[in-house]
Write a protein that holds these residues in place. Structure first.
Motif: not given
Length: 118
Positions: A33-45
């Motif tokens: 879950t935390s890895a998915g949130m990080l990847m989601g952050y990088y996706d928007s950045q």
């Protein structure tokens, strides 16, 4: 002994936050879950190919409930997120994914689904 000089605390200098980090409900594991949130952050950045699915115009959503919902299992309810665990019927997926190949239920000691399903 002489006391050591300690600097005065500066709370404002110690507070750091990131904006636009997705907040997902638990998805098939804490680390996942935390890895998915990080990847989601990088996706928007500036790394736009982390999430490329159809939800939210191809940009990772800020939560997983709006687009993908959750799945109730006998012992746990899992939030869904294709960045964390692919699953038939989620995000347009029609083929078996991680959930079908490797998930039974939380703390389940049954046979490995990948072996059972070939």
């Amino acid at each position: 002994m002489q006391a050591v000089a300690v600097p005065e605390p500066d709370l404002a200098a110690g507070v750091n936050t990131l904006n636009n980090v997705p907040a997902f409900t638990w998805c098939y594991g804490c680390s996942a879950t935390s890895a998915g949130m990080l990847m989601g952050y990088y996706d928007s950045q500036g790394c736009p190919n982390m999430y490329t699915g159809p939800a939210n115009g191809g940009v990772c959503p800020m939560n997983n409930e709006t687009y993908w919902g959750h799945t109730a299992w006998p012992s746990v309810t899992c939030g869904e997120c294709p960045l964390v665990a692919t699953h038939i019927g989620k995000d347009g997926r029609t083929a078996r994914g991680y959930v079908e190949d490797y998930w039974i239920d939380a703390d389940n000691s049954g046979a490995d689904p990948y072996i059972v399903h070939g």
